[in-house]
Structure formats: structure tokens, C-alpha cells
Design a protein around this motif. Structure first.
Motif, PDB file in Angstrom:
ATOM      1  N   VAL A 265       0.807  -1.231   0.000  1.00 44.47           N
ATOM      2  CA  VAL A 265       0.000   0.000   0.000  1.00 44.47           C
ATOM      3  C   VAL A 265       0.836   1.274   0.000  1.00 44.47           C
ATOM      4  O   VAL A 265       0.343   2.357  -0.316  1.00 44.47           O
ATOM      5  N   GLU A 266       2.114   1.168   0.380  1.00 43.78           N
ATOM      6  CA  GLU A 266       2.956   2.374   0.444  1.00 43.78           C
ATOM      7  C   GLU A 266       4.358   2.042  -0.051  1.00 43.78           C
ATOM      8  O   GLU A 266       4.857   0.947   0.205  1.00 43.78           O
ATOM      9  N   ALA A 267       4.929   2.973  -0.788  1.00 44.89           N
ATOM     10  CA  ALA A 267       6.336   2.848  -1.178  1.00 44.89           C
ATOM     11  C   ALA A 267       7.000   4.198  -0.968  1.00 44.89           C
ATOM     12  O   ALA A 267       6.530   5.213  -1.506  1.00 44.89           O
ATOM     13  N   ASP A 268       8.047   4.256  -0.177  1.00 45.47           N
ATOM     14  CA  ASP A 268       8.820   5.494   0.068  1.00 45.47           C
ATOM     15  C   ASP A 268       7.932   6.669   0.464  1.00 45.47           C
ATOM     16  O   ASP A 268       8.172   7.806   0.032  1.00 45.47           O
ATOM     17  N   GLY A 269       6.913   6.411   1.293  1.00 45.51           N
ATOM     18  CA  GLY A 269       6.075   7.524   1.756  1.00 45.51           C
ATOM     19  C   GLY A 269       4.997   7.929   0.790  1.00 45.51           C
ATOM     20  O   GLY A 269       4.369   8.974   0.966  1.00 45.51           O
ATOM     21  N   ASN A 270       4.757   7.118  -0.237  1.00 48.86           N
ATOM     22  CA  ASN A 270       3.691   7.414  -1.193  1.00 48.86           C
ATOM     23  C   ASN A 270       2.738   6.236  -1.296  1.00 48.86           C
ATOM     24  O   ASN A 270       3.170   5.078  -1.297  1.00 48.86           O
ATOM     25  N   HIS A 271       1.455   6.565  -1.382  1.00 48.65           N
ATOM     26  CA  HIS A 271       0.461   5.504  -1.524  1.00 48.65           C
ATOM     27  C   HIS A 271       0.556   4.897  -2.908  1.00 48.65           C
ATOM     28  O   HIS A 271       0.684   5.623  -3.899  1.00 48.65           O
ATOM     29  N   VAL A 272       0.498   3.585  -2.939  1.00 41.40           N
ATOM     30  CA  VAL A 272       0.508   2.932  -4.255  1.00 41.40           C
ATOM     31  C   VAL A 272      -0.822   2.209  -4.431  1.00 41.40           C
ATOM     32  O   VAL A 272      -1.543   1.946  -3.466  1.00 41.40           O
ATOM     33  N   GLU A 273      -1.161   1.931  -5.679  1.00 47.18           N
ATOM     34  CA  GLU A 273      -2.374   1.172  -5.973  1.00 47.18           C
ATOM     35  C   GLU A 273      -2.183  -0.212  -5.347  1.00 47.18           C
ATOM     36  O   GLU A 273      -1.217  -0.903  -5.665  1.00 47.18           O
ATOM     37  N   PRO A 274      -3.040  -0.591  -4.408  1.00 45.37           N
ATOM     38  CA  PRO A 274      -2.798  -1.833  -3.653  1.00 45.37           C
ATOM     39  C   PRO A 274      -2.703  -3.047  -4.572  1.00 45.37           C
ATOM     40  O   PRO A 274      -3.469  -3.178  -5.522  1.00 45.37           O
ATOM     41  N   PHE A 275      -1.744  -3.918  -4.288  1.00 42.91           N
ATOM     42  CA  PHE A 275      -1.642  -5.192  -5.009  1.00 42.91           C
ATOM     43  C   PHE A 275      -1.122  -6.248  -4.053  1.00 42.91           C
ATOM     44  O   PHE A 275      -0.450  -5.938  -3.068  1.00 42.91           O
ATOM     45  N   THR A 276      -1.468  -7.485  -4.355  1.00 45.81           N
ATOM     46  CA  THR A 276      -1.207  -8.589  -3.424  1.00 45.81           C
ATOM     47  C   THR A 276      -0.039  -9.433  -3.922  1.00 45.81           C
ATOM     48  O   THR A 276       0.035  -9.757  -5.103  1.00 45.81           O
ATOM     49  N   VAL A 277       0.858  -9.748  -2.991  1.00 48.51           N
ATOM     50  CA  VAL A 277       2.030 -10.560  -3.346  1.00 48.51           C
ATOM     51  C   VAL A 277       2.319 -11.570  -2.235  1.00 48.51           C
ATOM     52  O   VAL A 277       1.843 -11.429  -1.098  1.00 48.51           O
ATOM     53  N   GLY A 278       3.108 -12.562  -2.595  1.00 43.07           N
ATOM     54  CA  GLY A 278       3.542 -13.544  -1.600  1.00 43.07           C
ATOM     55  C   GLY A 278       4.858 -13.136  -0.954  1.00 43.07           C
ATOM     56  O   GLY A 278       5.191 -13.589   0.143  1.00 43.07           O
ATOM     57  N   ASP A 279       5.611 -12.310  -1.640  1.00 45.71           N
ATOM     58  CA  ASP A 279       6.888 -11.824  -1.096  1.00 45.71           C
ATOM     59  C   ASP A 279       7.178 -10.476  -1.704  1.00 45.71           C
ATOM     60  O   ASP A 279       6.668 -10.144  -2.774  1.00 45.71           O
ATOM     61  N   ILE A 280       7.987  -9.671  -1.045  1.00 48.92           N
ATOM     62  CA  ILE A 280       8.381  -8.395  -1.639  1.00 48.92           C
ATOM     63  C   ILE A 280       9.904  -8.301  -1.689  1.00 48.92           C
ATOM     64  O   ILE A 280      10.608  -8.820  -0.829  1.00 48.92           O
ATOM     65  N   ASP A 281      10.367  -7.653  -2.753  1.00 50.92           N
ATOM     66  CA  ASP A 281      11.779  -7.275  -2.827  1.00 50.92           C
ATOM     67  C   ASP A 281      11.923  -5.896  -2.223  1.00 50.92           C
ATOM     68  O   ASP A 281      11.067  -5.026  -2.428  1.00 50.92           O
ATOM     69  N   LYS A 350      11.651  -7.992 -11.268  1.00 51.29           N
ATOM     70  CA  LYS A 350      11.089  -6.992 -12.182  1.00 51.29           C
ATOM     71  C   LYS A 350       9.575  -6.973 -12.092  1.00 51.29           C
ATOM     72  O   LYS A 350       8.954  -5.908 -12.056  1.00 51.29           O
ATOM     73  N   SER A 351       8.984  -8.161 -12.057  1.00 55.74           N
ATOM     74  CA  SER A 351       7.511  -8.180 -12.052  1.00 55.74           C
ATOM     75  C   SER A 351       6.986  -7.504 -10.794  1.00 55.74           C
ATOM     76  O   SER A 351       5.950  -6.840 -10.818  1.00 55.74           O
ATOM     77  N   PHE A 352       7.743  -7.626  -9.686  1.00 59.27           N
ATOM     78  CA  PHE A 352       7.328  -6.904  -8.479  1.00 59.27           C
ATOM     79  C   PHE A 352       7.462  -5.393  -8.676  1.00 59.27           C
ATOM     80  O   PHE A 352       6.513  -4.634  -8.448  1.00 59.27           O
ATOM     81  N   SER A 353       8.616  -4.969  -9.144  1.00 59.73           N
ATOM     82  CA  SER A 353       8.848  -3.519  -9.304  1.00 59.73           C
ATOM     83  C   SER A 353       7.851  -2.899 -10.277  1.00 59.73           C
ATOM     84  O   SER A 353       7.352  -1.788 -10.056  1.00 59.73           O
ATOM     85  N   TYR A 354       7.573  -3.620 -11.372  1.00 61.74           N
ATOM     86  CA  TYR A 354       6.689  -3.067 -12.390  1.00 61.74           C
ATOM     87  C   TYR A 354       5.245  -2.902 -11.885  1.00 61.74           C
ATOM     88  O   TYR A 354       4.470  -2.137 -12.473  1.00 61.74           O
ATOM     89  N   ARG A 355       4.903  -3.648 -10.830  1.00 63.40           N
ATOM     90  CA  ARG A 355       3.524  -3.558 -10.313  1.00 63.40           C
ATOM     91  C   ARG A 355       3.309  -2.339  -9.407  1.00 63.40           C
ATOM     92  O   ARG A 355       2.180  -2.052  -9.007  1.00 63.40           O
ATOM     93  N   ILE A 356       4.388  -1.695  -9.058  1.00 63.70           N
ATOM     94  CA  ILE A 356       4.259  -0.541  -8.156  1.00 63.70           C
ATOM     95  C   ILE A 356       3.829   0.675  -8.961  1.00 63.70           C
ATOM     96  O   ILE A 356       4.587   1.216  -9.771  1.00 63.70           O
ATOM     97  N   PRO A 503       2.557   6.804 -12.835  1.00 65.23           N
ATOM     98  CA  PRO A 503       3.884   6.376 -12.355  1.00 65.23           C
ATOM     99  C   PRO A 503       3.992   6.605 -10.845  1.00 65.23           C
ATOM    100  O   PRO A 503       3.450   7.580 -10.328  1.00 65.23           O
ATOM    101  N   PRO A 504       4.658   5.717 -10.151  1.00 58.91           N
ATOM    102  CA  PRO A 504       4.787   5.894  -8.700  1.00 58.91           C
ATOM    103  C   PRO A 504       5.794   6.986  -8.368  1.00 58.91           C
ATOM    104  O   PRO A 504       6.796   7.146  -9.066  1.00 58.91           O
ATOM    105  N   LEU A 505       5.512   7.720  -7.310  1.00 56.63           N
ATOM    106  CA  LEU A 505       6.483   8.678  -6.759  1.00 56.63           C
ATOM    107  C   LEU A 505       7.369   7.918  -5.778  1.00 56.63           C
ATOM    108  O   LEU A 505       6.866   7.137  -4.953  1.00 56.63           O
TER     109      LEU A 505
END
Lengths: 577, 577
Positions: A265-281, A350-356, A503-505
Motif C-alpha cells: 500500500v505504500e512505497a517510500d512515503g507514497n500511496h501505491v495502488e494496492p496489489f497482493t504478493v507472496g513476497d516483496i523485494d 522486475k515483475s514486483f517492481s513493475y507492479r508498483i 507512475p509511482p512517486l
């Protein structure tokens, strides 16, 4: 008539004053901290060594504030012979560029026994952290969390019942002095893989808690509370926010929880479009929030596991226990810790990063840029010393911080001339540099105030054949939109494919091996700002650039930030009796 | 007549100019050095570690000059995050107090990448050395020799056919950062005995060359030239001058050469009445010259051995080989290395020290003193931290160097008030302190310019029962006459017994366990000067005092020496636009 007009005017003025004062007084406050940085003994992984603590703590104290608050840290250096600074990672420092905490860039290092006041505003709710930014002091343990909650009356666009904060790092038994000398030696002595991964400053060296659990063999029984595993005590069927930040020196990480999914839900202090994963990089310099619902069999506990990505791991995963109450926290999880993806499964990463992507309603980037700077990342040699270079320039920081020397227009404080905006079209990013010789420089990119800048980070082959590494790049003083990623060499046609819709901030973004990443930002913050690979040894080896914008608009720099090098000399000389 | 008068006048003037210029031009010169201090890898005892070298060398380069020369050292700090200074041990720095190289006292530490120019005159022929004087940087290897020969046309009052220079030190495998943190911890973590003793930066760890000689077992075969034993190549029936200086961190040393006698001729740059001994004691901060005549069986080589005095030794003696040419240097001496006296045979040490007397014709002390300062040396506790105190004050150096803050009369730069001149008559020096609590302070003794001062250094029992240690005290900016030694508590009646006839001039003198030592000096050098125990961990724990004299007469302090703390602030503030 005249009297009533006057009265009206007075009423108008006083209501203006009241409306101007009230919101500030009620909504935001100044939070004061008095810190001392010094060496302490600690055993983060059951092996004692000296490390840099704050007020005797490692990691340093967590700062908790609300968006709009002012943070006021009186930082005293109690190291014996070393300077120190602290960078507030992800905080924009709008209007306070001297508080960015970067030695040689924003301020003079704080001398032993001296105090520097960091005073700055935290604008936006989110998960941040702070760390040393002088030599390799971050790797000596100088870091901690900075959590900004939504301002009163504001709400985050997601709900949760509780939260945990996980500050991830990697840990070396070799001192940072040994590390710095090795990295600055010819031949290079590489620091190697870390001995231990740490969660909130705790880990277990050379021992898998899962194989030899807490209540199992002595070999892995933590011998002090310093290195006991972190326990996340949860109730069944609740939703928890996990704040996760990485301040590793070298390692890229992957985090997963046995049986549980995570919603980002958040990346570097910015809200991201929520997505579900089994693990995060998570790469050094990044932060995320994920929501985890405790919807699994409540009679069991579960492992949270943090492993290494992108480099062949020689370090055991760090483990924490998700403890479903009322189970005992020492009850062994029924299933083993989740396995991290293969270290070199870059498609997974990559597939994780691209989903942000930015959450709906987030600010959009300008539709075009005023300038494009292409930065080729290469490993090089200078007089036989191994370096990292950007467009064949390896960054050598000057003794006088740029902010002061630029503000006062001092000559010869750093190398003149603009660094290159691009690299030769003939350069083959898939092969080692044909001529590995590079140059060192302290030159800086001067950027027009309020202009929109695209930066293309272009990865390439390192010195050895078939080697290209991950580099997480962190920008000070700004956030940027990540408008594109790609494999191979960046081409003009990619510009048309930039994501300008959502694009994510971020403040940190990775380049994948042999790939490129495109970012866009508005240079709206007068100051001098580092943009660099967040891998500590890479920055030490020159992997960064300097952006300067609108320095003539910078306000009064505190004297203490100027009290070294040529700025001190200039200011002292004029007065000297 | 008028013309001839004018001619006479011109002749007179030009001959004055010539006579003023000629001696300077012919007899003395300025010797330029360009040095960089930085960490290097070295294996002084066959164990590699990082240490502080100069221009890549350890020990640092030897300075060789003639009396009357000016030394000009451009010192660049290439450490990554640490300040640095260099003290020129035994050099009076008359008129150049800012070049004494003491952080917090005479100058601001030199920042990384910055350069400071040490420029000073060496007045007197003798055996000196230089070393770091910030934190415990001396113990990190930052030292080297400074040899001053007699000026052209001058002669030393003894003859020799050749000379050797032996700079002695002790060596720890633990980093100085670990050492400093341990010493500043509660409970104290003592540094213990050194791993190795070094001669000219070379030694053999955990291995006796005599038992396992160079050509013997692998265990002791030096694996690099760094740790090969020093070889003194001599011809039979010649006389050699051995210059011996000790820059140990902790150890008191004893030096002897198998079968050979030594004639002591110099101590701390002063000629002494020659006397013959079989071994000499040398304490940290001292230097000696001895004459050795190679009058032994020339078919054999001989061991030169350096062992520990005054503390139960846990460190193997350092060995060098006196190689009678044309024997092979690797030919084993026929007899074993000379045995050092028992470590606690203080009578042996005292009888050596008491024999050191000024050579006939040496300057005599004033027959009376204007002031007497009695300094009780005790081990203490402050808030549970172990310290060394002088008259119950443990020295805490201020962030702003005294020289600048006193010269500019800055308020609050250091603790006001004069430290105590004496200690209570009831204090029993033979027992542990009845109340071990002490205080920390940065206060200083202000001494009338050109006054004659007696200092009585009074030793006492440390914190543990039946423990009293050796402390070699070193005075900056002056030499002093050693006018008396005694056991137990100093009493008024001792003054009448002071040796005012032929007391030796020195810059370092020892106090023996439970004893006292009396010195006399003339405070004729405007500046601020440290007087301290030369044992590095003891100074770190507060064992020193500050003498300030005639600071108002100090000339223009170089800007770089003032560019920190309150002096920088004051000078910058006045001008700030």
C-alpha cells in the motif's frame, strides 16, 4: 461611518490573524530530540563489537511524528576523533537544504564534542528512516526509523488494526575502517557478503533459527536480548500494517511470511495502488508498507523471513516470528520459513517492481521534460584502483560542502565544468568497458530551478564479463516519478512509452542488470542534492552525482554548517583582527 | 669628507646586512616535507592490520635536520572521517605554539582532505620523534623519528664512527577505536599488555626469534620484510651511537645488547655526564643516545633485546641483531639474548634514573622557584567510570583549543577557575583513595610569564590495594630540570636537598611507584602547553594538566589552527553577511 469602517477593518485583520495562526497551532507541533552519537558495545548477532549508537541505543531511537510537524534534533557528536552527520532519508528538506545531513554536500561534518541542530518539517505521512552519511558510518550502525503519521483530521486510504515497524539491515564483523581502507586499496579488497541480516538490529550469525530454533540447540539460542528474534504478536483475523525499510550496506532483500499474503500500500512515503504478493523485494534505501491479514490457522505461529536477492547469498536469512496470540512466542512454526526466490531470478524482481503504481488521485508528472540526463553506470579503474563511474566520472567529494561554496560562489571549491549529459552512442552496455580508465571529479550538474528533468539510469556490464549488478539509486531533496524501465540500452523511442498516467512517486529506484530506469522530477527545491547508488561501498567507490538547483535562493545557512574548509576560511578571513 | 662619511655609512650598513644574512644563509635552512596521513595495510609483527602511515610508510619518514633549521611540513589528512594532528615531541616550539600539534590545545584537528602547515625551528641537536596527539592515534602507528644534528661548525662532545636509530614502540592487534571505547566504558575494559614490541616498526608476534631463529622454524620466519628483525651492521672495534626513543602506548622498556656495555651520553636532546651501564630503561616519551664499542669477539653476532619493565610482562622481548661484519646477518648469536631485570626491580630502574645528570657546562636552573605546584596522581572513579586524576581533577579536553580561546579571551570555552595547587595533608599516598570519586574538568594552570615553577609529581596507590604504577610525564613547550626524586610522600624538607648543581634537562620524566619527582622550569614560552602522562590510555583517561603562560604575547595564530569550535564561530559571526 468612518468608525464602523475602522471596526470592520480591525475585525477583518484580527480574523485573518486568527485564521492564519489557528491551524498551525492546533494541527502541527515541534518535536524535540536530544541525541548523542557515540560508540557502544552491542551484540546484534550474538557477536559483540563496537558500533555507532544514539543515546546508547542501536538502532537509534525511532522518531514518530505527524505530517506537518517540525523535527528538532540537537545532535551531539561524542565520537573521539571523527566527524558525523545524519541524513533524514526520504524527507524533502524543502527550504532547509542545510539539514539534509550529507557531509561534503549540505554541511560540514559535526566535530567531536560539538552539537548541530537539525530542524526540518516532515510534510508527508509515511515510513522513513535516518542514517549516517559520512564515510561508511551508516554501515557502522548509525541508523534508525522515522515514522510520520497522517496529520490530525487526515486519513490514510487503507485501514488496519495494528502495525509493526521492521527496519532491515545487513551486518559485517569487519570494522568500517577496515572496509573503507580495503575499498580504497589497489588491488581492491572487496567487503564480501555480510555476516548477518538484521531485523530491527537483531539477527543470528551463522545459525538458522529455523533449523536450530530458539528453544532448541544452544548453538542458536540467543545469548542476549540484543540478538533474540523479533516477535510480532498478532491476534487472529486482524489486519496489520508492516512498515518495512532497508538501510542495508550492500544486500538487496526479499521478505515473506509463511502462508500469508501481503498487500502493498505504500512505497517510500507514497500511496501505491494496492496489489497482493507472496513476497516483496526491498532494496537499500527503499521503504514499503504492506497489509497482512492474520487469516491462517491460529494455533500455529509463522516465520517471517528476509533473504538476499541479486547476489549469490552467503548469509543466512533473518527470521522473525509472527506469533498468533495466545500461542507462546517460542512455539515453533509448523512449517519452515518461506523460501526466497532464486537470488538471480530477476524476472521475479522486475515483475514486483513493475507492479508498483501510483494510487488513484496521486499527483501526476509534467507531461514533458525540459532536460534529459542519461547516466551510464560502469565499473572502472583509475590508476589501478577499482571505482564506479557515472558517464566515466567517479564522484570524489570535496572537503568544502557544495551548499556553502556554491551559495558564496567560491572559486576552486570543487571541479568546474558540467559533467557529461550522456555517453557515446557506440558504448556497448552488454560488454565490459573497452577502456576501463575513468576520471575522478567533484563536478556537479547545475539544474534550472523549477525545470522538469528526466534522468535515465543506464546499467551496463561491470569489469568482469557477464556481470551486471543491481543498483538502487536514491535522490535527495525530491521525490521522482518512475516513468519507465527496460532491458538493454535505452533508446529514444522509449520516451513515447513512458508511463505518465500513474507512475509511482519514490525517492529510491533500482536499475536491474543490463537494464535502464527512467525517472522524472521537478527541480523545485533550492539546494545541492546527492543522487547516488545507496549501496554503501558503491557510493564510497564514487557511484553518485550532484544536482544543484536555485542555490542563489537558499536562505541563511546556519553558521555551523559552514564551519569548515573554504567557507570557514572565507568568513574568518574577512574578520580576522 | 661628506662623501667619505656617506661611503663609510654605506659600508657599515652593507656589512651589517651581510653579517645579518650570512650566518642564516650558510648555517641553517628550511627543510620541506609534503606528507599525507592515511590508513595503510601493514604487518609490523607478521599480522596484517590497518594502521596510520605517512606517505604509505610505517613508521613515518625520518626527518633529519641540523640545529637552527626550520622544518616545514605540509600535512594533508587523507583519513576518511577523522581529524588528525602531529606533535613534534621534544621540540620547544618557541614562538610557534600553534605548531605543537596537540588537538584541543594548540590547534583544531585537521579535517579530512585538508592540509595544515607545521613550520617550526629545531633549536638543539638531539634525538626526537613525532607522533599523533588526537584520541589514541599515536597507538594506531602515527609516529616517526626526528633527528637533529649539530649545526655546521658545532660539535657534539663525544665521538663515534657510525650511528643507528632505534624507534621503539608497542603494538596491539585491537583497533584504537575498540581500545578507546573500552577505556571509556563502565566497567572499564582495559587494553591489556601489547601483543608485540616493535623496533623501527618491526617485531614478531608470539614468537621468540632467539628460540626459533630467523633461519629456524617456520613459525618465526618473518613472512614479509615488514616484520623481519632489524639488523645493525657493525665493524669490529668501532664506536657506534645508538639513538633510542620510545613512543610506546603503554610499556616501559629495558634495552640491552649481549656482552656489550653502553655509555649514556644524551637524554631527550640534552648531553648528560657519560656513564656506563649494561642495560638502559626507557619510558614512553623518552629518548637516549648511548655509545657502544664493538670490542667483543668479532666472529659472533649479538642480540639486542628490548623487554617490558614495571608491569608483569606478557609480551615477548623484541630482538634485533648486532651483526659484526663480515659475519652473515643470519648467523645466530652464540649466546642467548640478554635477560631484562625483573619487571618489578624498581631499585634497578631508580639507580639508572638517578645516574642521569647534566654534563658539565650545561645550563643550570634558577636557584629558587616562584611557585610550587604539587600534582597528586590518583586513579579514580567518576560516575562509575575509571579515570586518572591530578589533585582529584581528571582532564577533559574542550572542543575549542585553548590557544585560540585564551588568545581571544572567549568565555565558556573551558572550565573557569584554577585547578588545585596541592592536595590535602591528610591524604595517604600509600593507600587507595579513601573516596575514589573525582571530577572532570578542562580548567588550566595559568602561569606568570618568565616565572620559575617547581612541579612535584606525587605518585600514590591506585584503586586496588598495593598497586602503584610508573607514569612518565611529558611537558610540551619546555624542557625542565629534574631536581629530585624520592620515595613516599614529598615533604618540605626535600626542597633543601634539590640538586641545583647538575640536574639533567629533560622533557619527560618518570614517577616511580609510591614515589615523587620534582622538576623546575622557566615559563618563558608564550602558549598553552600540555603536561601529561605519556602512557596513551592514561592520557585518554584524564591523566594530564594544562599550563598556560603569556598567551597575550602569542603572535598571529594561523587561521587553520582556529577553524573549529568557538574560535571559528567568533571569527565567522562577525563577518557573516
Amino acid at each position: 461611518m468612518a468608525t464602523s469602517s475602522l471596526l470592520l477593518l480591525l475585525l477583518l485583520i484580527s480574523s485573518c490573524i486568527i485564521s492564519a495562526l489557528l491551524p498551525a497551532a492546533s494541527a502541527s507541533k515541534t518535536r524535540h530530540f536530544k541525541w548523542e552519537v557515540g560508540y557502544i558495545y552491542a551484540s546484534p548477532d550474538c557477536n559483540e563489537k563496537i558500533l555507532m549508537g544514539i543515546n546508547g541505543q542501536f538502532p537509534g531511537p525511532t522518531i514518530r511524528a505527524k505530517a506537518g510537524d517540525t523535527i528538532h534534533v540537537e545532535l551531539k557528536n561524542t565520537l573521539h576523533t571523527e566527524g558525523v552527520v545524519i541524513h533524514w532519508h526520504g524527507i524533502r528538506q524543502f527550504g532547509t537544504p542545510w539539514a539534509d545531513g550529507t557531509a561534503s554536500i549540505s554541511q560540514c561534518a559535526i566535530d567531536p564534542e560539538e552539537t548541530f541542530v537539525y530542524r526540518f518539517r516532515v510534510e508527508k505521512a509515511g515510513t522513513y528512516f535516518y542514517h549516517g552519511h559520512y564515510g561508511m558510518q551508516r554501515a557502522a550502525g548509525l541508523y534508525g526509523s522515522l515514522i510520520v503519521d497522517a496529520a490530525d483530521g487526515e486519513e490514510e486510504p487503507f485501514r488496519y488494526d495494528g502495525e509493526f515497524n521492521l527496519l532491515l539491515s545487513d551486518w559485517y564483523h569487519q570494522s568500517i575502517y577496515d572496509q573503507m581502507v580495503g575499498l580504497s586499496s589497489n588491488p581492491l579488497r572487496w567487503i564480501g557478503e555480510p555476516q548477518t541480516l538484521l531485523i530491527n538490529g537483531r539477527g543470528q550469525y551463522n545459525c538458522s533459527l529455523a533449523a536450530h530454533p530458539v528453544e532448541g540447540s544452544n548453538a542458536c539460542r540467543p545469548t542476549s536480548k540484543d540478538c533474540a528474534p523479533v516477535v510480532l504478536r498478532v491476534l487472529p483475523n486482524k489486519t496489520y500494517r508492516l512498515r518495512i525499510a532497508s538501510t542495508t550496506s550492500l544486500s538487496s532483500l526479499n521478505l515473506a511470511i509463511g502462508n500469508h499474503k501481503m498487500v502493498v500500500v505504500e512505497a517510500d512515503g507514497n500511496h501505491v495502488e494496492p496489489f497482493t504478493v507472496g513476497d516483496i523485494d526491498i532494496y537499500s534505501g527503499e521503504s514499503y508498507s504492506v497489509l497482512v491479514t492474520t487469516d491462517q490457522n491460529p494455533s500455529s505461529n509463522y516465520w517471517l523471513s528476509v533473504g538476499v536477492r541479486g547476489r549469490k547469498p552467503k548469509t543466512s536469512p533473518a527470521l522473525a516470528i509472527v506469533n498468533y496470540r495466545p500461542n507462546s512466542p517460542s512455539k515453533l512454526p509448523e512449517s519452515g520459513p518461506p523460501m526466497a526466490p532464486e537470488w538471480n531470478d530477476y524476472n521475479h524482481s522486475k515483475s514486483f517492481s513493475y507492479r508498483i503504481l501510483a494510487r488513484r488521485g496521486a499527483p501526476k508528472p509534467p507531461q514533458s521534460a525540459d532536460r534529459r540526463i542519461v547516466l551510464l553506470n560502469t565499473q572502472n579503474k583509475i590508476d589501478g584502483y577499482t571505482k564506479w563511474s557515472i558517464n566515466n566520472v567517479s564522484l570524489a567529494l570535496p572537503p568544502t560542502p557544495y551548499l556553502g561554496s556554491m551559495r558564496y560562489r567560491l572559486k576552486n571549491a570543487f571541479d568546474a565544468g558540467m559533467p557529461p549529459e550522456n555517453f557515446p552512442p557506440s558504448y556497448d552496455v552488454m560488454r565490459p568497458p573497452p577502456n576501463p580508465n575513468s576520471t575522478q571529479s567533484s563536478n556537479a550538474y547545475v539544474i534550472g530551478l523549477n525545470s522538469t528533468v528526466d534522468v535515465i539510469l543506464q546499467n551496463a556490464n561491470a569489469l568482469a564479463v557477464n556481470v551486471s549488478e543491481i543498483h538502487p539509486w536514491h535522490l535527495h531533496g525530491h521525490e521522482f516519478w518512475v516513468v519507465g524501465y527496460g532491458d538493454g540500452r535505452f533508446g529514444e523511442k522509449e520516451v513515447a512509452r513512458f508511463n505518465l498516467k500513474n507512475p509511482p512517486l519514490r525517492n529510491t529506484v533500482v536499475i536491474f542488470p543490463y537494464g535502464w530506469t527512467a525517472i522524472r522530477f521537478v527541480a523545485d527545491n533550492p539546494g545541492v542534492w546527492a543522487f547516488h547508488c545507496h549501496i554503501e561501498p558503491h557510493l564510497h567507490m564514487g557511484m553518485g552525482v550532484i544536482f544543484a538547483e536555485g542555490v542563489e535562493h537558499v536562505g541563511k545557512i546556519p553558521r555551523e554548517a559552514l564551519a569548515c574548509g573554504m567557507t570557514a576560511k572565507m568568513l574568518m578571513d574577512k574578520h580576522r583582527p
